[in-house]
Design a protein around this motif. Structure first.
Motif, short mmCIF file in Angstrom:
data_model
loop_
_atom_site.label_atom_id
_atom_site.label_comp_id
_atom_site.label_asym_id
_atom_site.label_seq_id
_atom_site.Cartn_x
_atom_site.Cartn_y
_atom_site.Cartn_z
N ALA A 706 4.27 54.62 -30.70
CA ALA A 706 5.63 55.15 -30.70
C ALA A 706 6.62 54.15 -31.31
O ALA A 706 7.63 54.55 -31.91
N VAL A 707 6.38 52.85 -31.14
CA VAL A 707 7.36 51.85 -31.61
C VAL A 707 6.87 51.14 -32.86
O VAL A 707 7.47 50.14 -33.27
N ARG A 708 5.79 51.64 -33.48
CA ARG A 708 5.19 50.93 -34.62
C ARG A 708 6.17 50.80 -35.78
O ARG A 708 6.20 49.78 -36.47
N ASP A 709 7.01 51.81 -36.02
CA ASP A 709 7.90 51.79 -37.18
C ASP A 709 9.24 51.11 -36.90
O ASP A 709 10.09 51.05 -37.80
N LEU A 710 9.46 50.64 -35.71
CA LEU A 710 10.74 49.98 -35.39
C LEU A 710 10.83 48.64 -36.09
O LEU A 710 9.80 47.99 -36.37
N GLY A 727 14.08 46.51 -28.34
CA GLY A 727 13.37 47.60 -27.67
C GLY A 727 11.89 47.60 -27.99
O GLY A 727 11.06 47.87 -27.12
N ARG A 728 11.56 47.27 -29.24
CA ARG A 728 10.15 47.21 -29.63
C ARG A 728 9.41 46.12 -28.84
O ARG A 728 8.31 46.36 -28.32
N GLU A 729 10.02 44.94 -28.73
CA GLU A 729 9.37 43.85 -28.00
C GLU A 729 9.16 44.23 -26.54
O GLU A 729 8.10 43.96 -25.95
N GLN A 730 10.17 44.85 -25.92
CA GLN A 730 10.04 45.23 -24.51
C GLN A 730 9.00 46.33 -24.34
O GLN A 730 8.24 46.33 -23.35
N ALA A 731 8.93 47.25 -25.28
CA ALA A 731 7.93 48.31 -25.20
C ALA A 731 6.52 47.73 -25.34
O ALA A 731 5.58 48.14 -24.64
N SER A 749 9.65 46.51 -17.77
CA SER A 749 9.75 46.35 -19.22
C SER A 749 10.13 47.66 -19.88
O SER A 749 10.93 47.69 -20.84
N GLY A 750 9.57 48.78 -19.38
CA GLY A 750 9.90 50.07 -19.96
C GLY A 750 11.35 50.44 -19.78
O GLY A 750 11.99 50.98 -20.70
N GLN A 751 11.91 50.14 -18.61
CA GLN A 751 13.32 50.44 -18.39
C GLN A 751 14.20 49.60 -19.32
O GLN A 751 15.19 50.10 -19.86
N SER A 756 17.50 49.24 -24.46
CA SER A 756 17.68 48.68 -25.80
C SER A 756 17.62 49.77 -26.87
O SER A 756 18.42 49.77 -27.82
N LEU A 757 16.71 50.71 -26.73
CA LEU A 757 16.59 51.78 -27.72
C LEU A 757 17.81 52.70 -27.67
O LEU A 757 18.27 53.20 -28.70
N GLY A 758 18.34 52.94 -26.45
CA GLY A 758 19.56 53.73 -26.35
C GLY A 758 20.73 53.05 -27.03
O GLY A 758 21.54 53.71 -27.71
N GLU A 759 20.80 51.72 -26.90
CA GLU A 759 21.86 50.97 -27.58
C GLU A 759 21.68 51.03 -29.09
O GLU A 759 22.65 51.19 -29.85
#
Length: 951
Positions: A706-710, A727-731, A749-751, A756-759
């Motif tokens: 899911a976060v591969r392209d970030l 967000g990618r690092e935390q995911a 970590s997910g929260q 971060s992704l919402g920001e």
């Protein structure tokens, strides 16, 4: 020739001979001189003292021989007999002998008439001289001249050969021969095509510099001066010298020579050739001015100045240090007499040339507390000079004058006594007031509030003041603030009902407050006096040791030490006498024993001076009243140490008991918190997590997809790209936690990743058409949607694990719930006891105890319901509140209590001999301690940190 005088005839014969022989002889002697000179030069060129001595002696001998021959030749010309013998005798031996007899006859006839006629003798001599053959004499002279010529030719050839082989060797040899002090007088050229470079020391990080040969240059100390050149003549031992030391030239492999000189002090370098012990220089000189690595320059703001520690209990130190090349270390240096303490403030990295910083010295600094003489405070810095060794630079000094022993305590006691006087005045004012009627109730209430505010202000000033770094803390502070709250409540009660009974209640409360404050002050004075006496006992021991030195004959060190100790004892005794009744008693003892020491000093009786000092030290280490009251014996009566005399109020002891109870409650509750955490840990079984492992791996892969392209980290701070990268690092951290089946960490970590992704999504929407930002926001929104599903699964998995663990731990949690309830009851009882009477607690402490009780009740309910995680979290909240409820530095009042007076913990677990589990047990306790004692929200992170340490 027959008519000539005999002397003239002999002179003509000498002239004939000399004319023929002397030119050849002079040429031969000249050749001999040159041959000797050239030979001596070759010998002297060896340069050793022996060779130079032999060469000099040979030249001297040759010169002496030439001079001696010249003198002899002059004498022979005036000696007629020698002329006849050497010239006529060699040509005609018989004629020569007859001529010599005729000369003798002439001399005798001239002296004695009886010998014969002088005229006949002279005539006979002239006839003999006339018979001498000039031809034969000339032939013999030519033979002698030929011999001289042959000798001259041989010597000339020898001299020419000596010079022709290498003419410069003759010059060098003569230069060496004429040397004085190992230095030849004539400079000679040795090398040409000179090239020079300067390589600064490596620590300066500077490149090599090309120098103009033999031109003055300035270089840092430690620079390597490299000189290259081509030798003019081979076979010479060339050196580079400053007139003292020298460095040899070596072959550079390119038909040249090279020498390297490491620069020390400023110097002048010259090339020279070494001949034995003689050095022949080249005229060219290279002047090198050495630039020394200066010591660091240290500036301490405000220095030099003098500071009285009582007036400035906090001394800010701001410094700036500069160095020409680099700093290594910055120290704070405290010196007092022979004592010194160094504290490293910084170690600048990267050879920094400037360092700025600050430090704050407080009156309670351990060095200050151990010192009773003026203290010199400096900032010192060390540079990075590897050439001469590191150099220290130091600032001007700040001279700190410490207080007398006990002076801060005395000032604090006097200030609190003044506050007590204000409360006494308040009580006296209220005793003198009449009960107001209904008309004057408002004015009465206003006056009561005014006089009480005045008294409270005095107490607050005493509580807030700083007494040379000593503050009002601990028991007395808690008691005073509790009693002020008690006064406020009593005044509020009277203002609600202005009656005789209400006024009497206010009067009674005011009296109780005064008695409680007085009891607390007397207790503080008692403890302070004991602590100051213990410190003065150490000073008395120092006086005794100094007197012992004087008794042993060491007057130099002993007198200074004794004078300093006596001065400190005198000042400390005066301050001690200001600290309550016990202080006054002990202060008088110090004054009396100082008089004993002074009498012994005056009489030079060092033994009794030492005994008096040791007696004083022993008495101060038993800081009890000299004589007890109420039938109670004191120290002087030989009675053992007993309890303090009874007080009109038990406030001091009540507050002390409350502090002890609170300390014990906090300790017992902390143990219960850890017990619940251990119960939950034991209830968590590996097989529960193992059942989720395969499914957790699949969800971890889904998260990474899911976060591969970030974006990768590195975006500008505050941008959508930066937030998406976070967000990618935390995911990815969440995925890693799931693979290791750590769902709690994965949820955390997910929260964070969701936030971060919402920001990033929000910032991308505000990108204003900037493509990278909009793309990052769009990709973050897509990843957030996918991550939300994975986070929901992780939260559900965590809830399942917790429910399973809680179910297994239900029985243990139920027991913990009961214990938590009893601890909450203790907190409630402690709070109620602190709401009234002499043991009144400050309002802030009561509020925290109330909140702690509420958190304990919540924890009790959660534990009884089997919700271990929630219960343990509320337990930790309650523990924090209990810790905050404890007064600052509880049980300590600055320097008031010696180490021996501080209460020890009354409960401690002592392990049995069979309970040692070795390293594994230690590892478990570290993990549980660090992971369990922290905020629940940070527990897993702290636990991971502890695991990293233990690896």
């Amino acid at each position: 020739m027959d008519n000539e005088a005999p002397a003239l005839s002999i002179a003509r014969l000498r002239s004939l001979w000399d004319t023929e022989v002397d030119p050849s002889a002079r040429r031969a002697l000249t050749a001999a001189a040159f041959a000797g000179l050239f030979g001596a030069a070759h010998v002297a060129r060896v340069g050793s003292p022996l060779a130079r001595g032999l060469a000099g002696a040979g030249l001297a001998a040759l010169l002496a021989a030439i001079v001696a021959r010249a003198i002899l030749a002059r004498r022979r010309r005036g000696d007629a007999r020698r002329t006849v013998r050497e010239i006529i005798g060699r040509a005609d031996e018989a004629l020569g002998a007859a001529t010599l007899r005729a000369l003798s006859l002439v001399d005798r006839a001239a002296a004695d008439d009886r010998v014969g006629s002088p005229e006949l003798a002279g005539l006979h001599l002239r006839r003999l001289l006339g018979r001498a053959s000039r031809t034969r004499i000339l032939a013999r002279a030519q033979q002698a001249a030929a011999r001289w010529a042959s000798a001259g030719l041989a010597l000339g050839v020898t001299a020419l050969a000596a010079a022709a082989i290498e003419p410069s060797r003759v010059v060098e040899g003569l230069d060496v021969l004429a040397a004085r002090g190992g230095e030849a007088p004539l400079d000679l050229p040795w090398i040409e095509d000179v090239e020079m470079t300067a390589t600064p020391p490596e620590y300066l990080h500077e490149g090599t510099e090309v120098l103009l040969p033999f031109a003055t240059t300035m270089q840092p100390r430690g620079t390597v001066i490299t000189m290259r050149g081509r030798p003019i003549r081979g076979g010479r031992a060339l050196v580079l010298t400053d007139g003292g030391a020298e460095v040899p030239f070596v072959d550079d492999g390119k038909d040249g020579v090279i020498a390297r000189w490491t620069l020390g002090d400023s110097t002048t370098l010259q090339v020279a050739a070494r001949f034995g012990q003689v050095r022949v220089r080249q005229a060219d000189a290279q002047r090198v001015v050495s630039i020394a690595d200066d010591a660091p320059r240290v500036t301490l703001e405000g220095a030099p100045r003098t500071v009285r520690l009582l007036d400035e209990p906090s001394i800010p130190l701001r410094y700036e240090i500069t160095d020409d090349h680099g700093l290594r270390e910055v120290d704070l240096v405290l010196r007092a007499g022979a004592k010194e303490e160094r504290r490293v403030l910084s170690r600048p990295a990267g050879d920094a040339k400037i360092d700025r910083g600050g430090y704050e010295l407080r009156a309670r600094d351990p060095f200050f507390r151990r010192t009773y003489v003026p203290i010199e405070v400096r900032i010192e810095a060390r540079d990075n000079d590897p050439i001469e060794g590191p150099k220290w630079g130091r600032s001007e000094a700040i001279l700190v004058i410490p207080p007398q022993v006990g002076e801060p305590e005395a000032r604090r006691y006097v200030a609190l006594a003044k506050a007590r006087d204000a409360l006494t005045d308040l009580l006296a004012d209220r005793i003198g007031q009449r009960t107001p009627d209904a008309v004057g109730a408002a004015a009465h209430a206003a006056r009561e509030a005014e006089v009480q505010a005045t008294a409270k202000a005095e107490v607050e000033r005493a509580l807030a003041a700083d007494y040379g770094g000593l503050r009002v803390r601990g028991r007395i502070a808690s008691l005073a603030r509790g009693q002020l709250a008690r006064l406020d409540e009593a005044l509020a009660a009277e203002r609600r009902s202005t009656t005789r009974a209400a006024h009497q209640g206010l009067l009674d409360e005011t009296e109780g407050v005064l008695l409680a404050f007085d009891a607390g002050l007397r207790g503080l004075g008692f403890r302070d006096a004991r602590a100051v006496a213990q410190r003065l006992a150490d000073v008395a021991d120092e006086a005794a040791a100094a007197a012992g030195l004087l008794g042993g004959g060491d007057r130099g060190g002993g007198e200074i030490r004794l004078e300093a100790a006596v001065t400190v004892l005198g000042g400390g005794g005066v301050e001690l006498s200001k600290i309550g009744e016990l202080g006054l008693d002990l202060g008088e003892i110090v004054a009396n024993d100082l008089r004993r020491i002074a009498r012994a000093r005056g009489a030079g009786d060092w033994m009794h001076a030492e005994l008096a000092a040791r007696d004083l030290a022993a008495r101060l280490r038993r800081p009890e009243p000299s004589f007890g009251g109420g039938g109670r014996g004191g120290v002087e009566s030989g009675a053992p140490r007993g309890p303090e005399p009874g007080e009109a109020s038990s406030a001091d002891e009540s507050v002390a008991q409350s502090e002890r109870d609170l300390e014990e409650l906090a300790r017992d509750h902390a143990a219960e918190v850890n017990a619940v955490a251990e119960e939950l840990t034991r209830a968590s079984r590996p097989e529960d997590a193992a059942a989720l492992r395969e499914e957790a791996k699949r969800h971890a892969e889904a998260i990474r997809e899911a976060v591969r392209d970030l974006p990768q980290p590195g975006g500008a701070p505050g941008s959508a790209e930066s937030a998406a990268a976070a967000g990618r690092e935390q995911a990815e951290a969440m995925a890693g936690a799931l693979e290791q089946v750590r769902p709690e960490e994965a949820v955390q970590s997910g929260q964070g990743a969701m936030r971060s992704l919402g920001e990033a999504k929000r910032l991308g929407a505000q990108g204003g058409g900037f493509f990278p930002e909009e793309r990052a926001g769009r990709e973050a929104a897509e990843a957030q949607q996918a991550l939300a599903e994975e986070l929901a699964w992780a939260e559900e998995a965590l809830r399942r694990l917790r429910r399973a663990a809680a179910e297994r731990a239900r029985e243990g949690l139920a027991r913990s719930s009961q214990r938590e309830g009893s601890l909450a009851d203790r907190a409630r009882e402690l709070r109620k006891r602190g709401e009234r009477g002499d043991g009144r607690m400050p309002e802030e402490m009561l509020e925290r105890l109330d909140e702690a009780e509420e958190a304990m009740r919540d924890a009790q309910r959660a534990l009884s319901e089997g919700n271990g995680e929630q219960g343990n979290e509320r337990q930790r909240d309650a523990q924090r509140l209990l810790e905050m409820s404890r007064s600052e530095d509880q049980g300590q009042e600055g320097d008031a209590e010696s180490e021996g007076e501080r209460n020890m913990a009354r409960k401690a677990d002592i392990p049995d001999k069979d309970k040692h589990k070795g390293p594994e047990e230690f590892r478990r306790r570290v993990l549980e301690g660090l992971g369990g004692a922290s905020d629940p929200r940070l527990r897993e992170a702290v636990k991971r940190y502890a695991e990293g340490l233990l690896k």
